[in-house]
Structures are given as structure tokens and as C-alpha cells.
Design an enzyme around this catalytic site. Sequence first.
Site, PDB file in Angstrom:
ATOM      1  N   GLN A  29       0.830  -1.218   0.000  1.00  8.34           N
ATOM      2  CA  GLN A  29       0.000   0.000   0.000  1.00  8.34           C
ATOM      3  C   GLN A  29       0.861   1.262   0.000  1.00  8.34           C
ATOM      4  O   GLN A  29       0.455   2.295  -0.510  1.00  8.34           O
ATOM      5  CB  GLN A  29      -0.914   0.018   1.233  1.00  8.34           C
ATOM      6  CG  GLN A  29      -2.059  -0.966   1.208  1.00  8.34           C
ATOM      7  CD  GLN A  29      -1.708  -2.264   1.907  1.00  8.34           C
ATOM      8  OE1 GLN A  29      -0.554  -2.678   1.916  1.00  8.34           O
ATOM      9  NE2 GLN A  29      -2.691  -2.935   2.471  1.00  8.34           N
ATOM     10  N   ASP A  57      -6.825   0.989  12.477  1.00  3.86           N
ATOM     11  CA  ASP A  57      -8.072   0.298  12.135  1.00  3.86           C
ATOM     12  C   ASP A  57      -8.985   0.166  13.337  1.00  3.86           C
ATOM     13  O   ASP A  57     -10.192   0.016  13.195  1.00  3.86           O
ATOM     14  CB  ASP A  57      -7.775  -1.066  11.527  1.00  3.86           C
ATOM     15  CG  ASP A  57      -7.340  -0.880  10.090  1.00  3.86           C
ATOM     16  OD1 ASP A  57      -6.183  -0.480   9.883  1.00  3.86           O
ATOM     17  OD2 ASP A  57      -8.180  -1.064   9.185  1.00  3.86           O
TER      18      ASP A  57
HETATM   19  O1  MRU Z   1      -5.475  -3.610   4.787  1.00  4.12           O
HETATM   20  P1  MRU Z   1      -5.724  -2.138   4.587  1.00  4.12           P
HETATM   21  O2  MRU Z   1      -5.018  -1.576   3.409  1.00  4.12           O
HETATM   22  O3  MRU Z   1      -7.192  -1.821   4.609  1.00  4.12           O
HETATM   23  O4  MRU Z   1      -5.087  -1.477   5.879  1.00  4.12           O
HETATM   24  C1  MRU Z   1      -5.162  -0.090   6.014  1.00  4.12           C
HETATM   25  C2  MRU Z   1      -4.447   0.415   7.211  1.00  4.12           C
HETATM   26  O5  MRU Z   1      -3.879  -0.314   7.980  1.00  4.12           O
HETATM   27  C3  MRU Z   1      -4.556   1.900   7.470  1.00  4.12           C
HETATM   28  O6  MRU Z   1      -3.414   2.354   8.117  1.00  4.12           O
HETATM   29  C4  MRU Z   1      -5.781   2.197   8.339  1.00  4.12           C
HETATM   30  O7  MRU Z   1      -6.920   1.561   7.828  1.00  4.12           O
HETATM   31  C5  MRU Z   1      -6.037   3.649   8.436  1.00  4.12           C
HETATM   32  S1  MRU Z   1      -6.552   4.362   6.908  1.00  4.12           S
HETATM   33  C6  MRU Z   1      -6.836   6.004   7.177  1.00  4.12           C
END
Ligand code: MRU
Length: 361
Positions: free
Chosen positions: A197, A238
Site C-alpha cells: 500500500q 483500524d
Molecule cells: O489492509 P488495509 O489496506 O485496509 O489497511 C489499512 C491500514 O492499515 C490503514 O493504516 C488504516 O486503515 C487507516 S486508513 C486512514
Amino acid sequence: MTDYRTIEWRDAVVRMLDQRLIPQKTVYVDCADYREVAAAIKDMVIRGAPAIGAAAGYGMALAAFRSRAADLHSLRAELAEADTVLRASRPTAVNLFWALDRIKSRAADSALVSIEAVRAAILDEAHAIAEEDVWTNKQLGLNALPLVPDKANIIHHCNTGALATVDYGTALGIIRAAHEHGKKVHAFVDETRPRLQGARLTAWELKQLGIPHTVIVDGASGHFMRTIGIDLCTVGCDRVAANGDTANKIGTYNLALVARAHGVPFYVAAPTSTIDLNIPNGDAIKIEERAAREVTHVGNEQITPDDVAVGNPAFDVTPAQYITAIVTEAGVAYPPYESSLRAMVERARALHQSRRAESAR
Ligand code: MRU
């Protein structure tokens, strides 16, 4: 506003930017059914805690608008089914459950006595969730300004930008706000194995925003802290437990430990929609385990021997003791988090309420 839209409601269709294909392609996916929205969350067409929450809200709006129910009772049964399916899409980000709870309680209003009224109320709530998210992120970025030196090297993990939200971003929003306020920030972007990401999405966003950045492998944070010097780390979350323990993308905990060893401040950007006061600590957070293929393959290429054992937790929990502060739309929470987070949630509730009252006038 950012040029691209992570998620949009377009006449009973939910349009999402397919985050699996960025930066190679910018392709939009149209969902005409709530099951497609649930699948899009699971497959990470859309990802990032606030964006997942917004998607769930619009998924429920789709369930309402696409329903052929002949009466209110049947519509409510269909909505309950859609709620169950969407709740099962991903387990860790509390925003998913927070958004579905909001829609559920709005739709339960006994004053809604027709199918049309329920539809309108659900769509209105989904729009409110999306609109609030943008305001929240901008406010969070402003609240963090005093924490960012005028010239700063910043390590950021995963993607927390406009793509992970409805717009602007949270931890990346902190970097963005600092840049917009004339601070000379340089972002060190963790690539964020296994789904990259950081390398794919955060670098793509920073390039468009004109913010100087360098992509680094996840294991390089200690090296950069020891050599060039890092001024702060910013990460998203999250789910934040009542004691401040924070679940975020796998690797966040390691980064926090390295930051502590080097005396680098470690800031978590948390819209209050991601704070879960119902759980006492991080042990109560369900950590999603994703497919082994995410680790064994890069793209379509297998990089491990056949049949190797794989562990692929998508998130880890950083204990509160390693977090310098938690930045919210209502202000900056410092330890002890048991009291400061509660105060932030209450203050945010009042802020959102007064904004709603103002826009209704
Ligand atoms: O697996 P993902 O890409 O959904 O994980 C995203 C994250 O860990 C982010 O840091 C979190 O959701 C915060 S987004 C503002």
C-alpha cells in the site's frame, strides 16, 4: 478536494476506484448490489478503515434502493440480511461496524413509515458518513500541525491518504496539512509488504500532491533513524481500544519499537470513528488473517518454495505505551489514554452534532 474519488454514490450505483490496480491503471468499479460492495471490501478494491466504513454505508443504501420488497416488513428483513453480509467482509477496522450501526439506528426510526422514507433516510446517513469523514480528516490534519517541525523527515506506514478515506486522509493528511502550511516535509514511505500500500498507493498520492518522498523497504526505518534522522512517524489505525492500544497495518508495531529506541515521536492519526471504547485493550481486537498467496507471490510471480508455511496477519497491535499521542478531529490525546480518548470522543460527538445542526439551518 483530490482529483480522484475513492468512492461515490451515482444514481443507485456505488463507484469505487480499484485500488488493486494503482498506480498502473486508474479503473473505476461500479457496484449495483450490496453483495458486490461486500466483495469489493473483502478483495480490497476499496480499503483503509474510513473508506471501508463509507463503503458499508453506501452498500446499505444500495440494498435499500435495489430492493423489490413490496412492503416495509420485507424491506427491513432484506436490510438485516445486507447488514449481516457487509459485517462479514473484514473483521478488524471498527469503522465498518460503526457505519453499519449508524445506518441501522437511522433506519430503525419508527417515524419512517414508507419504503421511500427508509430509502431516503439510509442514503442521507450514508452521505453524512462520507461528508463527515472529509471534514474530520482535514480537522485532524490541522490539529497535528503543532506536532510537525517546520522541516521534518517523517516515516509513514501503509496508505492512509485520500484513497484510504473519502478524501484527504488521516496520517497522510497530517503530512499533507503540514505541506499545505508551508512546512518542508519529506515523507519516507514504508513499502508495506505484502500488499505494498505504501509503494503503490502512498507514493502515487504523494507524487500528485507534489510532496517530496522516498520509498523505503519496511526494514529500513532503523537505518534512516540512525543515519539521516527522522523527526516523527505518523500511522493510521483500524481500531483503537479504550486504553490506547492500536491495531494498524502489519509492521506498525515494529516501527513503533524502532521509533522508541531512537527517541522518535510516534503519532497515531485516529478519527474518532476508529476509536472503540467498548473494548478495554488490544487483546480484544480481532486480527484479520489473509491468504498465503499475498506472501508467497509478488504479482503473479511465486517467490517462495512450493508449499511453504505462511503466516499473514494483516494487522498488528501497538501497545499504547509506544504511542506518543493519538491525533483526532477533536484534538490531540496524550496518555493516560483511558481518560483522554473518552474526552476526545465526547468532544467529537458535540462537534459533529453542531455541524449537523448548522447545515440543517
Ligand atoms: O489492509 P488495509 O489496506 O485496509 O489497511 C489499512 C491500514 O492499515 C490503514 O493504516 C488504516 O486503515 C487507516 S486508513 C486512514
